[in-house]
Design an enzyme around this catalytic site. Structure first.
Site, PDB file in Angstrom:
ATOM      1  N   HIS A  66       0.819  -1.217   0.000  1.00 39.54           N
ATOM      2  CA  HIS A  66       0.000   0.000   0.000  1.00 39.54           C
ATOM      3  C   HIS A  66       0.847   1.258   0.000  1.00 39.54           C
ATOM      4  O   HIS A  66       1.901   1.325   0.625  1.00 39.54           O
ATOM      5  CB  HIS A  66      -1.003  -0.009   1.163  1.00 39.54           C
ATOM      6  CG  HIS A  66      -0.418   0.103   2.528  1.00 39.54           C
ATOM      7  ND1 HIS A  66      -0.213   1.316   3.155  1.00 39.54           N
ATOM      8  CD2 HIS A  66      -0.032  -0.836   3.431  1.00 39.54           C
ATOM      9  CE1 HIS A  66       0.267   1.120   4.362  1.00 39.54           C
ATOM     10  NE2 HIS A  66       0.402  -0.181   4.570  1.00 39.54           N
ATOM     11  N   ASP A 176       6.000   2.637   6.269  1.00 36.63           N
ATOM     12  CA  ASP A 176       4.834   1.758   6.226  1.00 36.63           C
ATOM     13  C   ASP A 176       3.829   2.391   5.280  1.00 36.63           C
ATOM     14  O   ASP A 176       3.129   3.331   5.656  1.00 36.63           O
ATOM     15  CB  ASP A 176       4.264   1.613   7.643  1.00 36.63           C
ATOM     16  CG  ASP A 176       2.949   0.867   7.701  1.00 36.63           C
ATOM     17  OD1 ASP A 176       2.548   0.259   6.703  1.00 36.63           O
ATOM     18  OD2 ASP A 176       2.303   0.918   8.766  1.00 36.63           O
ATOM     19  N   GLU A 208      -5.244   1.425   2.479  1.00 38.04           N
ATOM     20  CA  GLU A 208      -5.051   0.276   3.364  1.00 38.04           C
ATOM     21  C   GLU A 208      -5.229   0.674   4.822  1.00 38.04           C
ATOM     22  O   GLU A 208      -5.801  -0.088   5.618  1.00 38.04           O
ATOM     23  CB  GLU A 208      -3.648  -0.316   3.152  1.00 38.04           C
ATOM     24  CG  GLU A 208      -3.424  -1.659   3.850  1.00 38.04           C
ATOM     25  CD  GLU A 208      -2.839  -1.542   5.258  1.00 38.04           C
ATOM     26  OE1 GLU A 208      -2.710  -2.583   5.928  1.00 38.04           O
ATOM     27  OE2 GLU A 208      -2.524  -0.399   5.682  1.00 38.04           O
ATOM     28  N   GLU A 209      -4.771   1.848   5.182  1.00 45.98           N
ATOM     29  CA  GLU A 209      -4.802   2.267   6.579  1.00 45.98           C
ATOM     30  C   GLU A 209      -6.208   2.579   7.094  1.00 45.98           C
ATOM     31  O   GLU A 209      -6.411   2.747   8.290  1.00 45.98           O
ATOM     32  CB  GLU A 209      -3.904   3.500   6.787  1.00 45.98           C
ATOM     33  CG  GLU A 209      -2.427   3.283   6.487  1.00 45.98           C
ATOM     34  CD  GLU A 209      -1.720   2.428   7.535  1.00 45.98           C
ATOM     35  OE1 GLU A 209      -2.394   1.945   8.462  1.00 45.98           O
ATOM     36  OE2 GLU A 209      -0.497   2.250   7.415  1.00 45.98           O
ATOM     37  N   ASP A 231       4.140  -5.997   3.359  1.00 46.48           N
ATOM     38  CA  ASP A 231       3.898  -4.916   4.306  1.00 46.48           C
ATOM     39  C   ASP A 231       5.075  -4.861   5.277  1.00 46.48           C
ATOM     40  O   ASP A 231       6.154  -5.353   4.975  1.00 46.48           O
ATOM     41  CB  ASP A 231       2.564  -5.132   5.022  1.00 46.48           C
ATOM     42  CG  ASP A 231       1.865  -3.823   5.358  1.00 46.48           C
ATOM     43  OD1 ASP A 231       2.509  -2.950   5.981  1.00 46.48           O
ATOM     44  OD2 ASP A 231       0.678  -3.665   5.023  1.00 46.48           O
ATOM     45  N   HIS A 315       4.035   3.550  12.727  1.00 42.27           N
ATOM     46  CA  HIS A 315       3.028   4.619  12.797  1.00 42.27           C
ATOM     47  C   HIS A 315       3.524   5.835  13.561  1.00 42.27           C
ATOM     48  O   HIS A 315       2.776   6.509  14.267  1.00 42.27           O
ATOM     49  CB  HIS A 315       1.703   4.103  13.380  1.00 42.27           C
ATOM     50  CG  HIS A 315       0.896   3.343  12.385  1.00 42.27           C
ATOM     51  ND1 HIS A 315      -0.469   3.193  12.472  1.00 42.27           N
ATOM     52  CD2 HIS A 315       1.264   2.674  11.265  1.00 42.27           C
ATOM     53  CE1 HIS A 315      -0.919   2.469  11.457  1.00 42.27           C
ATOM     54  NE2 HIS A 315       0.129   2.136  10.709  1.00 42.27           N
TER      55      HIS A 315
END
Length: 351
Positions: A66, A176, A208-209, A231, A315
């Site tokens: 992603h 990410d 995706e998130e 990922d 994150h």
């Protein structure tokens, strides 16, 4: 393009979930050299196709990583010019206080995230965890000038440039999963040297998130025989133990768990061992929380795998990866694809 440069371009660009448009040309320009066809679908997924050696009836393998990143969104402009905001994707409020940001309106504006100084907090306030509702963004403008450039709904990203650390490590925002995008390019480069049988679909997915929407729609369109999500996994740090993390510099994590096709996973590990490609095992007993979840339950079900690039401080705006892990992930994908054929596909997909 060289891997570090590609990663730098991706991570220094802005593409919060649902607003990934800034990344489109960068990815297409790098993928198109190695793809026979490339398109952007109605949702914004970038789908590249590298055709297999045979003219028809090739196995279809989908690789998904992603391109969206977590971020923030303006939800109110106060009379004094301060911005109130909310999150897009999973953000720990403790990681954003005091950060420099960019508000992406009609014109990009720099700002800072602030809150009530600890000196002025009462005892009860000091004992509480700070929330996003307690924070404001200050760009320096009064409301009447600010509204010329900024509107409710504009996205916000942390102002962070990718940083080179020692020992092939890199730190920054949005690794990410833009590290995964780079591994797809590395895979395409490896495949360019071979006569692989499968048709390979490399997909830079959106959103995706916030629910894996891009993976759902692209999987439905492609309907591959095998789906692989690339990922990131939790990189080991002092407070984590080996049972729930993977080490930087020791290769990709091959996921084991209930959502992972067991025979394909065994084949992937066999390939890694056969070609001496560094790898680790990652345990995920339930839903993986990756694009593989979307692939697995699309149509009548797609046999799926997850490969995780080790990443520290997930994150946050200082995520850390090892560029060698990214390259080895691409190599592992390419060697696995070269081992798939019409002759062995049915046996691999059986339980």
């Amino acid at each position: 393009m060289e891997s570090k440069k590609f990663l730098e371009l991706l991570c220094n660009s802005n593409g919060v979930s649902g607003y990934e448009d800034n990344l489109k040309n960068i990815i297409i320009d790098n993928f198109k050299t190695y793809c026979d066809d490339i398109e952007v679908d109605k949702l914004g997924n970038i789908i590249g196709l590298k055709k297999g050696a045979s003219a028809e009836n090739n196995p279809k393998i989908m690789l998904a990583a992603h391109m969206d990143e977590i971020g923030l969104m303006v939800k109110d402009i106060e009379e004094n010019g301060f911005l109130r905001f909310t999150n897009i994707g999973g953000i720990d409020p403790r990681t954003i206080l005091g950060q420099e940001v960019i508000v992406h309106g009609k014109k990009d504006l720099f700002g800072v995230i602030g809150s009530k100084p600890p000196h002025l907090q009462d005892e009860e306030e000091r004992d509480k965890a700070i929330t996003i509702e307690d924070m404001i963004i200050d760009v320096g403008f009064p409301k009447d000038k600010l509204e010329k450039f900024i509107s409710v709904g504009d996205t916000i990203t942390i102002n962070r440039r990718l940083l080179n650390l020692k020992n092939d490590r890199m730190a920054g925002k949005a690794l990410d999963d833009r590290a995964g995008i780079v591994s797809l390019l590395e895979c395409l480069k490896e495949l360019h040297k071979t006569n692989h049988e499968p048709d390979v679909y490399v997909v830079a997915t959106v959103q995706e998130e916030v629910g894996m929407a891009g993976a759902f729609t692209s999987s439905y369109k492609i309907n591959p025989d095998i789906g692989i999500a690339v990922d990131v996994g939790f990189g080991t740090t002092p407070e984590l133990n080996n049972s729930n993390s993977i080490e930087l510099g020791k290769g990709a994590g091959i996921t084991l768990g209930g959502n992972i096709h067991p025979t394909l996973r065994e084949k992937l590990i066999c390939i890694a061992n056969e070609y001496n490609i560094s790898h680790q095992l990652e345990i995920t007993p339930g839903a993986t929380g990756t694009d593989a979840r979307a692939m697995q339950i699309t149509r009548e079900g797609i046999p799926s795998l997850v490969i995780s690039i080790p990443l520290r401080y997930m994150h946050t705006s200082v995520e850390v990866v090892d560029i060698v892990d990214i390259k080895n992930t691409g190599k592992l994908l390419a060697f696995f694809i070269n081992a798939i054929s019409n002759e062995n596909l049915e046996g691999l997909l059986c339980y």
